[in-house]
Design a protein around this motif. Structure first.
Motif, PDB file in Angstrom:
ATOM      1  N   VAL A  59     -33.698  49.388 -30.827  1.00  0.00           N
ATOM      2  CA  VAL A  59     -33.048  50.517 -30.159  1.00  0.00           C
ATOM      3  C   VAL A  59     -32.762  50.166 -28.706  1.00  0.00           C
ATOM      4  CG1 VAL A  59     -33.309  52.935 -29.452  1.00  0.00           C
ATOM      5  CG2 VAL A  59     -34.129  52.189 -31.693  1.00  0.00           C
ATOM      6  N   GLU A  60     -33.716  49.530 -28.051  1.00  0.00           N
ATOM      7  CA  GLU A  60     -33.530  49.145 -26.656  1.00  0.00           C
ATOM      8  C   GLU A  60     -32.375  48.157 -26.516  1.00  0.00           C
ATOM      9  OE1 GLU A  60     -37.299  47.625 -25.523  1.00  0.00           O
ATOM     10  OE2 GLU A  60     -38.310  49.584 -25.616  1.00  0.00           O
ATOM     11  N   ALA A  61     -32.260  47.235 -27.459  1.00  0.00           N
ATOM     12  CA  ALA A  61     -31.159  46.275 -27.423  1.00  0.00           C
ATOM     13  C   ALA A  61     -29.814  46.977 -27.584  1.00  0.00           C
ATOM     14  CB  ALA A  61     -31.347  45.225 -28.512  1.00  0.00           C
ATOM     15  N   ALA A  62     -29.776  47.951 -28.504  1.00  0.00           N
ATOM     16  CA  ALA A  62     -28.530  48.698 -28.706  1.00  0.00           C
ATOM     17  C   ALA A  62     -28.172  49.508 -27.459  1.00  0.00           C
ATOM     18  CB  ALA A  62     -28.670  49.617 -29.906  1.00  0.00           C
ATOM     19  N   GLN A  63     -29.157  50.095 -26.820  1.00  0.00           N
ATOM     20  CA  GLN A  63     -28.904  50.859 -25.589  1.00  0.00           C
ATOM     21  C   GLN A  63     -28.403  49.957 -24.480  1.00  0.00           C
ATOM     22  OE1 GLN A  63     -32.854  52.652 -25.353  1.00  0.00           O
ATOM     23  NE2 GLN A  63     -31.970  54.692 -25.670  1.00  0.00           N
ATOM     24  N   SER A  64     -28.961  48.767 -24.393  1.00  0.00           N
ATOM     25  CA  SER A  64     -28.544  47.848 -23.333  1.00  0.00           C
ATOM     26  C   SER A  64     -27.099  47.403 -23.506  1.00  0.00           C
ATOM     27  CB  SER A  64     -29.458  46.618 -23.319  1.00  0.00           C
ATOM     28  OG  SER A  64     -29.274  45.834 -24.484  1.00  0.00           O
ATOM     29  N   MET A  65     -26.601  47.478 -24.750  1.00  0.00           N
ATOM     30  CA  MET A  65     -25.206  47.117 -25.013  1.00  0.00           C
ATOM     31  C   MET A  65     -24.274  48.321 -24.923  1.00  0.00           C
ATOM     32  SD  MET A  65     -25.468  44.231 -28.023  1.00  0.00           S
ATOM     33  CE  MET A  65     -26.481  45.211 -29.110  1.00  0.00           C
ATOM     34  N   GLY A  66     -24.810  49.461 -24.497  1.00  0.00           N
ATOM     35  CA  GLY A  66     -23.988  50.638 -24.273  1.00  0.00           C
ATOM     36  C   GLY A  66     -23.754  51.497 -25.498  1.00  0.00           C
ATOM     37  N   ALA A  67     -24.561  51.342 -26.536  1.00  0.00           N
ATOM     38  CA  ALA A  67     -24.384  52.147 -27.749  1.00  0.00           C
ATOM     39  C   ALA A  67     -24.727  53.604 -27.468  1.00  0.00           C
ATOM     40  CB  ALA A  67     -25.261  51.620 -28.874  1.00  0.00           C
ATOM     41  N   THR A  68     -23.950  54.503 -28.040  1.00  0.00           N
ATOM     42  CA  THR A  68     -24.207  55.932 -27.902  1.00  0.00           C
ATOM     43  C   THR A  68     -25.346  56.329 -28.845  1.00  0.00           C
ATOM     44  OG1 THR A  68     -22.652  56.543 -29.647  1.00  0.00           O
ATOM     45  CG2 THR A  68     -21.770  56.320 -27.405  1.00  0.00           C
ATOM     46  N   PRO A  69     -25.959  57.500 -28.602  1.00  0.00           N
ATOM     47  CA  PRO A  69     -27.007  57.953 -29.529  1.00  0.00           C
ATOM     48  C   PRO A  69     -26.537  58.003 -30.977  1.00  0.00           C
ATOM     49  CG  PRO A  69     -27.085  59.247 -27.527  1.00  0.00           C
ATOM     50  CD  PRO A  69     -25.871  58.376 -27.417  1.00  0.00           C
ATOM     51  N   TRP A  70     -25.320  58.473 -31.209  1.00  0.00           N
ATOM     52  CA  TRP A  70     -24.803  58.539 -32.574  1.00  0.00           C
ATOM     53  C   TRP A  70     -24.689  57.142 -33.187  1.00  0.00           C
ATOM     54  CZ3 TRP A  70     -24.366  61.499 -36.562  1.00  0.00           C
ATOM     55  CH2 TRP A  70     -23.468  61.194 -37.587  1.00  0.00           C
ATOM     56  N   GLN A  71     -24.220  56.165 -32.386  1.00  0.00           N
ATOM     57  CA  GLN A  71     -24.113  54.797 -32.877  1.00  0.00           C
ATOM     58  C   GLN A  71     -25.486  54.205 -33.174  1.00  0.00           C
ATOM     59  OE1 GLN A  71     -21.831  53.277 -29.566  1.00  0.00           O
ATOM     60  NE2 GLN A  71     -19.947  53.151 -30.799  1.00  0.00           N
ATOM     61  N   ILE A  72     -26.463  54.536 -32.343  1.00  0.00           N
ATOM     62  CA  ILE A  72     -27.820  54.036 -32.568  1.00  0.00           C
ATOM     63  C   ILE A  72     -28.384  54.608 -33.870  1.00  0.00           C
ATOM     64  CG2 ILE A  72     -30.196  54.141 -31.717  1.00  0.00           C
ATOM     65  CD1 ILE A  72     -29.029  53.989 -28.878  1.00  0.00           C
ATOM     66  N   ILE A  73     -28.126  55.890 -34.107  1.00  0.00           N
ATOM     67  CA  ILE A  73     -28.622  56.529 -35.323  1.00  0.00           C
ATOM     68  C   ILE A  73     -27.967  55.929 -36.566  1.00  0.00           C
ATOM     69  CG2 ILE A  73     -28.657  58.684 -36.637  1.00  0.00           C
ATOM     70  CD1 ILE A  73     -28.937  60.146 -33.913  1.00  0.00           C
ATOM     71  N   THR A  74     -26.652  55.795 -36.533  1.00  0.00           N
ATOM     72  CA  THR A  74     -25.916  55.383 -37.731  1.00  0.00           C
ATOM     73  C   THR A  74     -25.896  53.875 -37.951  1.00  0.00           C
ATOM     74  OG1 THR A  74     -23.840  55.419 -36.466  1.00  0.00           O
ATOM     75  CG2 THR A  74     -24.440  57.422 -37.681  1.00  0.00           C
ATOM     76  N   ARG A  75     -26.011  53.087 -36.865  1.00  0.00           N
ATOM     77  CA  ARG A  75     -25.884  51.638 -37.000  1.00  0.00           C
ATOM     78  C   ARG A  75     -27.200  50.875 -36.821  1.00  0.00           C
ATOM     79  NH1 ARG A  75     -20.175  50.472 -33.723  1.00  0.00           N
ATOM     80  NH2 ARG A  75     -18.927  52.027 -34.857  1.00  0.00           N
ATOM     81  N   VAL A  76     -28.212  51.565 -36.309  1.00  0.00           N
ATOM     82  CA  VAL A  76     -29.502  50.904 -36.117  1.00  0.00           C
ATOM     83  C   VAL A  76     -30.595  51.596 -36.930  1.00  0.00           C
ATOM     84  CG1 VAL A  76     -31.271  50.201 -34.461  1.00  0.00           C
ATOM     85  CG2 VAL A  76     -28.855  50.118 -33.812  1.00  0.00           C
ATOM     86  N   LEU A  77     -30.832  52.868 -36.629  1.00  0.00           N
ATOM     87  CA  LEU A  77     -31.969  53.559 -37.231  1.00  0.00           C
ATOM     88  C   LEU A  77     -31.842  53.695 -38.750  1.00  0.00           C
ATOM     89  CD1 LEU A  77     -32.613  56.376 -34.576  1.00  0.00           C
ATOM     90  CD2 LEU A  77     -33.815  54.198 -34.856  1.00  0.00           C
ATOM     91  N   LEU A  78     -30.735  54.273 -39.209  1.00  0.00           N
ATOM     92  CA  LEU A  78     -30.596  54.502 -40.653  1.00  0.00           C
ATOM     93  C   LEU A  78     -30.524  53.200 -41.452  1.00  0.00           C
ATOM     94  CD1 LEU A  78     -28.233  57.615 -40.735  1.00  0.00           C
ATOM     95  CD2 LEU A  78     -30.687  57.519 -41.217  1.00  0.00           C
TER      96      LEU A  78
END
Length: 217
Positions: A120-139
């Protein structure tokens, strides 16, 4: 065994599958997003809302703490208003669904807890939005855990559906009580138990297969 009894067994089996399918699908559609929301609204998460997280947690815990047989009786007025009756498979699907939603939510939340926070931290550092983190990382990362959660829920719903049958919900539970227990027919009782065992084994095997297919580690 008479053809009429065979027809009753087949009908009861289909009724049980119908109750489990309807309640399982609706509960998954609501419970999975609820589980995600429970996770992402925690303090320090991507959509941190401590108050909302606390409220959702309390509501979910209340839903999980009510025994199914009590829940089924307590919401009879709601069930009757929703489906027009308090007996039968459609009526039984209502408390089954309500019982399964918080169950799935907590299991999904648990699956998300297993995800490495570094992703999640890596995705945030690349500018991912919360929705992108949920759909492309978490799920995607929790996919195996979510399949496990759904499998456990379906198996639980099968046992709950048997309890629902004991109070007019139809299905194999109703058949076992009316024709097996009340009429002192152990053969019918054993047949209903055997069918329930086969159902559980079948759904568990399917769930295990989906978990293996989704395991990308």
């Amino acid at each position: 065994m008479s053809s009429a009894m065979i027809d009753l067994i087949l009908t009861a089996t289909l009724d049980t599958l119908y109750m489990v399918a309807i309640s399982g699908v609706i509960a998954a559609l609501i419970g999975i997003p609820l589980g995600v929301l429970l996770y992402v609204t925690r303090p320090g998460q991507v959509l941190a809302q401590p108050v909302l997280a606390g409220v959702l947690g309390v509501v979910t815990n209340i839903g999980r703490s009510i025994p199914f047989i009590i829940l089924m009786v307590a919401i009879i007025p709601f069930t009757r208003a929703l489906v027009g009756t308090s007996i039968g498979t459609n009526a039984a699907a209502v408390p089954l669904t309500i019982a399964a939603i918080p169950f799935i939510a907590r299991l999904v939340e648990g699956a998300l807890n297993e995800i490495n926070p570094g992703l999640v931290e890596a995705a945030q550092s690349m500018g991912a939005t919360p929705w992108q983190i949920i759909t492309r990382v978490l799920l995607p990362e929790a996919r195996g855990g979510i399949f496990t959660a759904l499998t456990v829920t379906v198996v639980t719903l099968i046992s709950y559906s048997a309890m629902a049958g004991a109070v007019g919900g139809g299905g194999l539970g109703d058949l076992g009580i009316r024709y097996g227990y009340n009429r002192f027919n152990p053969t019918i009782m054993l047949i209903t138990v055997a069918i329930l065992v086969v159902m559980v084994q079948g759904f568990q095997s399917l769930g295990d297969y989906l978990v293996r297919k989704s395991d990308h580690k």
